[in-house]
Design an enzyme around this catalytic site. Structure first.
Site, mmCIF file in Angstrom:
data_model
loop_
_atom_site.group_PDB
_atom_site.id
_atom_site.type_symbol
_atom_site.label_atom_id
_atom_site.label_comp_id
_atom_site.label_asym_id
_atom_site.label_seq_id
_atom_site.Cartn_x
_atom_site.Cartn_y
_atom_site.Cartn_z
ATOM 1 C CG ASN A 1 2.664 36.696 -31.040
ATOM 2 O OD1 ASN A 1 1.822 36.875 -30.151
ATOM 3 N ND2 ASN A 1 2.388 36.910 -32.309
ATOM 4 C CG ASN B 1 3.872 40.936 -33.677
ATOM 5 O OD1 ASN B 1 3.959 40.757 -34.880
ATOM 6 N ND2 ASN B 1 4.216 40.001 -32.796
ATOM 7 C CD GLN C 1 1.977 35.940 -40.604
ATOM 8 O OE1 GLN C 1 0.773 35.962 -40.944
ATOM 9 N NE2 GLN C 1 2.634 37.033 -40.245
ATOM 10 C CB CYS D 1 0.010 32.809 -36.526
ATOM 11 S SG CYS D 1 -0.811 33.687 -37.887
ATOM 12 C CG HIS E 1 1.279 41.447 -29.698
ATOM 13 N ND1 HIS E 1 0.862 41.769 -30.967
ATOM 14 C CD2 HIS E 1 1.330 40.090 -29.647
ATOM 15 C CE1 HIS E 1 0.625 40.652 -31.640
ATOM 16 N NE2 HIS E 1 0.914 39.622 -30.853
ATOM 17 C CG ASN F 1 -2.754 37.570 -41.130
ATOM 18 O OD1 ASN F 1 -2.762 37.088 -39.998
ATOM 19 N ND2 ASN F 1 -1.655 37.677 -41.831
ATOM 20 C CB CYS G 1 -2.384 41.149 -36.312
ATOM 21 S SG CYS G 1 -1.158 40.349 -35.260
ATOM 22 N N GLY G 2 -4.443 38.364 -35.479
ATOM 23 C CA GLY G 2 -5.258 37.760 -34.419
ATOM 24 C C GLY G 2 -4.628 37.926 -33.049
ATOM 25 C CB THR G 3 -1.230 37.234 -31.669
ATOM 26 O OG1 THR G 3 -0.519 37.729 -32.808
ATOM 27 C CG2 THR G 3 -1.281 35.711 -31.697
ATOM 28 N N GLY G 4 -2.531 40.169 -32.274
ATOM 29 C CA GLY G 4 -2.556 41.612 -31.990
ATOM 30 C C GLY G 4 -3.898 42.025 -31.394
ATOM 31 C CD GLU H 1 0.885 40.138 -38.546
ATOM 32 O OE1 GLU H 1 1.703 39.177 -38.493
ATOM 33 O OE2 GLU H 1 -0.301 40.008 -38.907
ATOM 34 N NE ARG H 2 8.070 38.493 -33.784
ATOM 35 C CZ ARG H 2 8.265 37.623 -32.771
ATOM 36 N NH1 ARG H 2 9.256 37.799 -31.918
ATOM 37 N NH2 ARG H 2 7.415 36.634 -32.582
ATOM 38 C CG ASN I 1 6.556 36.545 -39.067
ATOM 39 O OD1 ASN I 1 5.333 36.571 -39.067
ATOM 40 N ND2 ASN I 1 7.281 36.740 -37.987
#
Ligand code: API
Length: 266
Positions: free
Chosen positions: A147, A180, A45, A72, A149, A12, A207-210, A198-199, A63
């Site tokens: 964010n 996301n 990003q 992120c 998800h 990413n 995707c770390g937050t995912g 990802e959005r 993004n």
């Protein structure tokens, strides 16, 4: 001219711009132009590192479609490598503590939120098992980790049409800030596979937050016990969370090259 680093977290990828010695005016159009993989530098990003009155640095996140967002995870792990030490980072989602570990970083991503209006959703709904469905997908969960998800747990990831379902769900009016879209498969009592649309960026290699949101939803549903290994197309992250606590994400961060650019040309 401005200095930047090309970096990534499990593929990413980011253009990380140093704005600590002089502000860089970032607009949606300029972020899109820098992120363009044909006419620009190219990234999922764009990350702007600046100064903050209450932290070591500030981090702004844009993004590839130019939209500025709150969090992120993969980029947050790159900041200690970019700055050269452990850092407290001021973001739109709050203060994040990022510490270097061998080959990457370990980050406290804060506490997840579950209320429908914190995701946000357009109207009240249970977010552990949502009363919403899309085609053959099962009822999802929703989590905000800075964010938004939405997480679908499927029996087999192979055969899911990410390119069709991803944008369909990202832009569904149920998600007023878009979302996301996480497609997950439980492969062990502490192990998940994950693919994320990802959005504002589409399918990414990680995707770390995912990974954070999906691990939290899996623990809430008692599908796994933490710490959870999340295997994404680009590699593995370890997510540690227990109800009532904050999320600890640990994983790689990579510096590829440095460059200089005249940002007024974008
Ligand atoms: N697409 C995300 C931002 C980047 C998240 C991702 N790259 C990560 O590592 O967490 C959003 O619009 O909320």
């Amino acid at each position: 001219m401005g200095r930047f680093s090309k970096m990534h977290g499990l593929g990413n990828d980011f253009v990380v711009i140093d704005a600590r010695d002089g502000a860089v005016e970032m607009t949606e159009a300029r972020a899109r132009a820098v992120a363009d993989r044909h006419a620009g530098i190219g990234c999922d990003q764009l990350i702007l590192i600046g100064n903050a009155p209450d932290a070591d640095v500030s981090m702004q996140i844009f993004n590839a479609d130019g939209s500025e967002v709150e969090a992120c995870g993969n980029a947050t792990r790159c900041v200690p490598l970019f700055v050269g030490r452990d850092v407290l980072i001021r973001t739109k989602a709050g203060l994040l503590d990022a510490k270097s570990v061998d080959g990457g970083a370990s980050v406290d991503m804060g506490a997840p939120r579950f209320d429908w209006d914190a995701i946000p959703l357009a109207y009240p709904m249970d977010t552990l098992t949502m009363s919403a469905s899309w085609e053959e997908l099962p009822a999802p969960a929703a989590v905000n980790v800075g964010n938004p998800h939405v997480i679908f747990f499927v029996d087999h990831l192979d055969g899911v049409n990410f390119d069709r379902l991803g944008p369909l769900i990202e832009h569904d009016p149920l998600f007023p800030a878009r979302v996301n879209v996480n497609f997950a498969q439980v492969v062990g009592d502490d192990h998940l596979r994950l693919v994320v649309w990802e959005r504002g960026a589409g399918l990414t290699r990680a995707c770390g937050t995912g990974a954070c949101a999906t691990a939290v939803a899996a623990v809430r549903r008692k599908l796994v016990t933490g710490p959870v290994t999340v295997s994404l197309p680009g590699g593995d992250l370890v997510i540690d969370w227990a109800p009532g606590g904050t999320i600890r994400m640990t994983g790689p961060a990579t510096h590829v090259f440095d460059g200089e650019a005249d940002w007024d040309r974008f």
